[in-house]
Design a protein around this motif. Structure first.
Motif, mmCIF file in Angstrom:
data_model
loop_
_atom_site.group_PDB
_atom_site.id
_atom_site.type_symbol
_atom_site.label_atom_id
_atom_site.label_comp_id
_atom_site.label_asym_id
_atom_site.label_seq_id
_atom_site.Cartn_x
_atom_site.Cartn_y
_atom_site.Cartn_z
ATOM 1 N N VAL A 14 -34.695 -41.268 6.174
ATOM 2 C CA VAL A 14 -33.697 -40.201 6.135
ATOM 3 C C VAL A 14 -33.070 -40.213 4.740
ATOM 4 O O VAL A 14 -32.854 -41.276 4.159
ATOM 5 N N ASN A 20 -23.962 -37.090 5.391
ATOM 6 C CA ASN A 20 -24.658 -37.325 6.659
ATOM 7 C C ASN A 20 -24.661 -38.795 7.104
ATOM 8 O O ASN A 20 -25.647 -39.312 7.587
ATOM 9 N N GLU A 23 -25.757 -39.113 10.627
ATOM 10 C CA GLU A 23 -27.207 -38.982 10.790
ATOM 11 C C GLU A 23 -27.911 -40.298 10.455
ATOM 12 O O GLU A 23 -28.835 -40.720 11.146
#
Length: 90
Positions: A14, A20, A23
């Motif tokens: 990622v 993020n 995330e």
């Protein structure tokens, strides 16, 4: 002296873009903990970053770094230039 070539391996990753963190934490799941921090960056001062817990201990990732899940479920940050040189989208 013998020469060696890296085996082709697919990894999950990622891209940390500074917004993020959740995330990244979800990507790491139960095995990883992600904390916000400040890291030295280009130029003066401190910049946003995160701390991730790895098998080798705590490591920092700066905005733009990739977080990689390795073959044995380990996590580690990778600078964007190195990531681009080693990996391509599968």
């Amino acid at each position: 002296m013998a020469r060696y070539r890296k085996k082709p391996v697919e990894v999950d990753a990622v891209h940390y873009d500074g917004t993020n963190r959740d995330e990244v934490a979800a990507f790491m799941g139960q095995t990883g903990k992600v904390e916000e921090t400040k890291v030295p960056g280009p130029g003066r001062g401190l910049h946003d970053g995160i701390v991730i817990h790895t098998l080798e201990g705590d490591m920092t990732a700066s905005v733009g770094d990739w977080i990689i899940r390795g073959l044995q479920g380990e996590y580690y940050p990778c600078k964007p230039g190195i990531f681009a040189a080693i990996y391509e989208e599968a």
